[in-house]
Write a protein that holds these residues in place. Structure first.
Motif, PDB file in Angstrom:
ATOM      1  N   ASN A 458      24.988  40.973  -0.750  1.00  0.00           N
ATOM      2  CA  ASN A 458      26.032  40.607   0.205  1.00  0.00           C
ATOM      3  C   ASN A 458      25.489  40.511   1.629  1.00  0.00           C
ATOM      4  N   TYR A 459      24.525  39.617   1.816  1.00  0.00           N
ATOM      5  CA  TYR A 459      24.059  39.289   3.153  1.00  0.00           C
ATOM      6  C   TYR A 459      23.824  37.790   3.202  1.00  0.00           C
ATOM      7  N   ASN A 460      23.923  37.225   4.375  1.00  0.00           N
ATOM      8  CA  ASN A 460      23.833  35.773   4.495  1.00  0.00           C
ATOM      9  C   ASN A 460      22.792  35.317   5.500  1.00  0.00           C
ATOM     10  N   GLY A 461      21.859  36.176   5.849  1.00  0.00           N
ATOM     11  CA  GLY A 461      20.827  35.757   6.778  1.00  0.00           C
ATOM     12  C   GLY A 461      19.833  36.870   7.028  1.00  0.00           C
ATOM     13  N   THR A 462      18.772  36.527   7.731  1.00  0.00           N
ATOM     14  CA  THR A 462      17.740  37.503   8.078  1.00  0.00           C
ATOM     15  C   THR A 462      17.342  37.318   9.536  1.00  0.00           C
ATOM     16  N   ILE A 463      16.723  38.349  10.075  1.00  0.00           N
ATOM     17  CA  ILE A 463      16.128  38.295  11.408  1.00  0.00           C
ATOM     18  C   ILE A 463      14.663  38.677  11.268  1.00  0.00           C
ATOM     19  N   VAL A 464      13.792  37.808  11.734  1.00  0.00           N
ATOM     20  CA  VAL A 464      12.356  38.050  11.697  1.00  0.00           C
ATOM     21  C   VAL A 464      11.903  38.354  13.121  1.00  0.00           C
ATOM     22  N   SER A 465      11.375  39.540  13.321  1.00  0.00           N
ATOM     23  CA  SER A 465      10.908  39.972  14.630  1.00  0.00           C
ATOM     24  C   SER A 465       9.380  39.938  14.649  1.00  0.00           C
ATOM     25  N   VAL A 466       8.799  39.173  15.586  1.00  0.00           N
ATOM     26  CA  VAL A 466       7.353  38.964  15.653  1.00  0.00           C
ATOM     27  C   VAL A 466       6.855  39.408  17.031  1.00  0.00           C
ATOM     28  N   VAL A 467       5.745  40.130  17.050  1.00  0.00           N
ATOM     29  CA  VAL A 467       5.099  40.522  18.298  1.00  0.00           C
ATOM     30  C   VAL A 467       3.589  40.417  18.099  1.00  0.00           C
ATOM     31  N   SER A 468       2.884  39.955  19.145  1.00  0.00           N
ATOM     32  CA  SER A 468       1.438  39.795  19.078  1.00  0.00           C
ATOM     33  C   SER A 468       0.755  41.104  19.439  1.00  0.00           C
ATOM     34  N   LEU A 469      -0.132  41.556  18.578  1.00  0.00           N
ATOM     35  CA  LEU A 469      -0.921  42.745  18.878  1.00  0.00           C
ATOM     36  C   LEU A 469      -2.137  42.422  19.718  1.00  0.00           C
ATOM     37  N   THR A 470      -2.569  41.165  19.669  1.00  0.00           N
ATOM     38  CA  THR A 470      -3.750  40.762  20.439  1.00  0.00           C
ATOM     39  C   THR A 470      -3.445  40.728  21.924  1.00  0.00           C
ATOM     40  N   CYS A 471      -2.200  40.428  22.288  1.00  0.00           N
ATOM     41  CA  CYS A 471      -1.839  40.366  23.703  1.00  0.00           C
ATOM     42  C   CYS A 471      -2.043  41.711  24.392  1.00  0.00           C
ATOM     43  N   GLN A 472      -1.940  42.792  23.631  1.00  0.00           N
ATOM     44  CA  GLN A 472      -2.100  44.103  24.232  1.00  0.00           C
ATOM     45  C   GLN A 472      -3.536  44.369  24.653  1.00  0.00           C
ATOM     46  N   LYS A 473      -4.494  43.608  24.124  1.00  0.00           N
ATOM     47  CA  LYS A 473      -5.911  43.797  24.452  1.00  0.00           C
ATOM     48  C   LYS A 473      -6.496  42.524  25.064  1.00  0.00           C
ATOM     49  N   GLN A 474      -5.685  41.812  25.787  1.00  0.00           N
ATOM     50  CA  GLN A 474      -6.114  40.526  26.332  1.00  0.00           C
ATOM     51  C   GLN A 474      -7.210  40.715  27.391  1.00  0.00           C
ATOM     52  N   LYS A 475      -8.179  39.819  27.371  1.00  0.00           N
ATOM     53  CA  LYS A 475      -9.258  39.812  28.349  1.00  0.00           C
ATOM     54  C   LYS A 475      -9.201  38.508  29.133  1.00  0.00           C
ATOM     55  N   GLU A 476      -9.748  38.547  30.330  1.00  0.00           N
ATOM     56  CA  GLU A 476      -9.729  37.350  31.174  1.00  0.00           C
ATOM     57  C   GLU A 476     -10.536  36.217  30.569  1.00  0.00           C
ATOM     58  N   SER A 477     -11.544  36.557  29.771  1.00  0.00           N
ATOM     59  CA  SER A 477     -12.394  35.516  29.201  1.00  0.00           C
ATOM     60  C   SER A 477     -11.734  34.798  28.034  1.00  0.00           C
ATOM     61  N   GLN A 478     -10.560  35.292  27.590  1.00  0.00           N
ATOM     62  CA  GLN A 478      -9.900  34.689  26.435  1.00  0.00           C
ATOM     63  C   GLN A 478      -8.641  33.954  26.872  1.00  0.00           C
ATOM     64  N   ARG A 479      -8.381  32.858  26.179  1.00  0.00           N
ATOM     65  CA  ARG A 479      -7.147  32.111  26.397  1.00  0.00           C
ATOM     66  C   ARG A 479      -6.185  32.506  25.276  1.00  0.00           C
ATOM     67  N   LEU A 480      -5.201  33.300  25.603  1.00  0.00           N
ATOM     68  CA  LEU A 480      -4.289  33.821  24.592  1.00  0.00           C
ATOM     69  C   LEU A 480      -2.923  33.169  24.705  1.00  0.00           C
ATOM     70  N   GLU A 481      -2.136  33.367  23.634  1.00  0.00           N
ATOM     71  CA  GLU A 481      -0.779  32.820  23.625  1.00  0.00           C
ATOM     72  C   GLU A 481       0.140  33.658  24.490  1.00  0.00           C
ATOM     73  N   LYS A 482       1.254  33.086  24.871  1.00  0.00           N
ATOM     74  CA  LYS A 482       2.240  33.800  25.657  1.00  0.00           C
ATOM     75  C   LYS A 482       3.562  33.954  24.896  1.00  0.00           C
ATOM     76  N   GLN A 483       3.748  33.184  23.838  1.00  0.00           N
ATOM     77  CA  GLN A 483       5.049  33.151  23.177  1.00  0.00           C
ATOM     78  C   GLN A 483       5.392  34.472  22.516  1.00  0.00           C
ATOM     79  N   TYR A 484       4.430  35.137  21.885  1.00  0.00           N
ATOM     80  CA  TYR A 484       4.705  36.356  21.139  1.00  0.00           C
ATOM     81  C   TYR A 484       4.156  37.606  21.820  1.00  0.00           C
TER      82      TYR A 484
END
Length: 596
Positions: A458-484
């Motif tokens: 008896n459910y009609n949908g889901t919620i998917v929660s996504v977070v980037s773990l790489t963003c927590q260790k971002q370095k200036e020399s890397q081009r990382l995503e911003k969305q997650y």
């Protein structure tokens, strides 16, 4: 008869040059008292005097060294007492009287032992024992530590109307835990005394310190109610059928103000025979036996039912209580006029014994803009009211204890009951199951697919929660995503716009209408980084070449690895081998000179 030199008399320390001691026939008559300032006073009695011309010396042992004191010379009257200032509080001292007659001295056969009082506790702190605040407390006491000796701690208190006292010795650095108190009880006039004990010649001496700290009080937390459940009945339906269903999030109405009342409750004689929907709360199951359904009390069957109310719903009300409703908003919606009011029946069982409690607090919240706080008596086990507005509701029932001089305290917060009533009068019960066997399948360098299983249909949908773990260790020399880089929620099972080489954590929730179930166990996955582009080789000489390439605009990586394919004469085979490693750079292009 000989006499000791004057330098050894009048309370001065006697040099240990005595060879023999005169045996006293009645040494037990020596009078010794411990004064409030921790001084030991030793007095001669008439029976101690064998000859006025003798020298009387007191030997005191107990500390790291022995002390000798001589009584003043006397004739017809006894000399003043010898005063010894003891350094240690709570330590036992041995007092021995020595009589010197001429040059003949003998050690007495018996001595007197006294015990000084330990210094008292200066301050006390009492905290909840976090693993079980219903039965456990943490005591922390502070006391003078230097020259203060004790073996146990005497703890006394009033447990409600009963006085308790006990000797306790398991204090470590002034702290100990009690885990046998009763839930919800007011413990008052809690005091601590340090106790010193000593055994000498088969007799035991005990001394208690005074009480100089402020007496404390503490109330343990009561246990929460058990078996909490809720039923919703549509009063406008002739068949008394309870509604259930599923509705999208846009079926919420705009929150409006309502007013609450302070006290209401009703007992039902028995559950209505008509069909009804039930769901139970998710109280923490610390011990499954603690939350079993208890049998009905002996007075349950003897309660007589009152006539049906105006709404046609039969109920039993305990004396002194009324059944009232949550008031309507100022202007009800047109959609609610045909389906409302809805009757809500909230029921529970008393907390597990032995719990001292004086009633229950009921908390009702709707759309986070309306709250209702109600208090009912300890005999209550059911609460009936009417809901006149649609929306998302959250309920909680807690036990409170207020008798005695301690502050009122309620039980620990438990999982709330949630449900949703649509404008048409249908209701959706809360989701209690979390998704099982959640897994992630990487489809490409930028997309992944979620999969899971659930026995709850008896459910009609889901919620998917996504977070980037790489963003927590971002370095200036890397081009990382911003969305997650922050948590992103989506209703799709396909996760898009991922970055090659990045690492992500996913949590899934089941959803039915506006209600959201508990989260799944987190799942971590990574995307394989993509290769370089436009690799070029330029000869620089007979023994050197230049390698140049471009990197993808988005990508997570730590270094470039240059490998070469060459013929190995030792093994007579051609193979790949790592030749060079280059740290990642922020530039999109890179080059390196290689000397094969």
């Amino acid at each position: 008869m000989g006499h000791l030199p004057a330098s050894t008399r009048c309370g001065r320390r006697l040099l240990p040059l005595l060879g023999l001691f005169v045996l006293l026939k009645n040494a037990t008559t020596l009078h010794v008292t411990v004064q409030d300032d921790n001084s030991i006073a030793v007095s001669l009695e008439a029976s101690d005097v064998t000859s006025p011309s003798s020298v009387y010396v007191v030997k005191i042992t107990g500390e790291s060294k022995s002390y000798f004191f001589e009584f003043e010379q006397f004739n017809s009257t006894l000399p003043p007492p010898v005063i010894f200032k003891a350094s240690y509080h709570g330590l036992y001292y041995i007092i021995t009287l020595v009589v010197v007659n001429g040059h003949a001295v003998t050690k007495p056969s018996r001595s007197i032992t006294v015990l000084t009082k330990p210094l008292p506790v200066t301050s006390v702190s009492i905290y909840d024992y976090k693993p079980s605040p219903e039965t456990g407390v943490l005591f922390e006491i502070h006391y003078p530590e230097k020259y203060n000796v004790f073996t146990r701690v005497n703890i006394s208190y009033w447990e409600g109307k009963d006085f308790r006292t006990m000797l306790y010795k398991d204090f470590f650095k002034g702290k100990t835990v009690f885990n046998h108190w009763l839930p919800g009880i007011c413990y008052s006039n809690i005091t601590f005394q340090l106790v010193s004990e000593a055994t000498f010649n088969k007799s035991t001496l005990v001394e208690y310190s005074g009480v100089s700290h402020e007496p404390k009080q503490h109330r343990t937390a009561p246990y929460p109610p058990r078996n909490i459940s809720v039923r919703i009945i549509n009063l406008n339906k002739n068949n008394w059928e309870e509604e259930s269903g599923s509705f999208p999030e846009d079926s919420f109405l705009r929150p409006q103000d309502t007013t609450g009342r302070d006290k209401l409750l009703g007992f039902t004689d028995e559950t209505p025979d008509t069909p009804s929907g039930n769901f139970s709360s998710g109280w923490p199951d610390v011990n499954s036996s603690d939350y079993e359904t208890t049998p009905q009390p002996y007075w349950w069957d003897s309660v007589s039912a009152t006539p049906e109310g105006e709404d046609g719903f039969a109920r039993v009300l305990p004396l002194g209580y009324e059944n009232v409703t949550l008031s309507e908003t100022e202007k009800p919606t047109s959609g609610s006029s045909s389906s409302f009011p809805m009757q809500m029946i909230l029921s529970w069982l008393p907390p597990k014994p032995p719990t001292a409690f004086d009633g229950f607090h009921i908390h009702i919240e709707r759309e986070e803009n309306f709250t209702e706080h109600l208090t009912v008596a300890e005999e209550a086990q059911e609460f009936v009211t009417e809901l006149k507005e649609p929306g998302k509701y959250k309920l909680s029932v807690t036990t409170f204890s207020s008798s005695g001089s301690c502050e009122t305290r309620k039980s620990q917060s438990a999982k709330s009951l949630s449900f949703y009533i649509s404008p048409s009068g249908e209701w959706i019960e809360e989701l209690t199951e979390k998704p099982q066997h959640v897994s992630v399948h990487v489809l490409s360098s930028t997309t992944a697919l979620m999969s899971w299983t659930s026995s709850q249909e008896n459910y009609n949908g889901t919620i998917v929660s996504v977070v980037s773990l790489t963003c927590q260790k971002q370095k200036e020399s890397q081009r990382l995503e911003k969305q997650y880089c922050s948590q992103v929620n989506s209703s799709k099972s396909v996760i898009e716009n991922l970055v090659p080489g990045a690492q992500y954590q996913v949590v899934m929730y089941l959803r039915k209408g506006p209600l959201i179930g508990p989260p799944s166990d987190p799942v971590t996955f990574a995307i394989v980084p993509t290769g370089i582009k436009d690799l070029m080789l330029y000869p620089l000489g007979p023994t050197a070449v230049v390698l140049s390439w471009t990197r993808p605009y988005l990508g997570v990586f730590r270094k470039y690895v240059v490998e070469m394919f060459y013929f190995n004469p030792a093994t007579m085979t051609s193979e790949w081998t790592t030749y060079y490693e280059i740290a990642a750079t922020a530039s999109l292009t890179a080059s390196v000179v290689i000397f094969p």
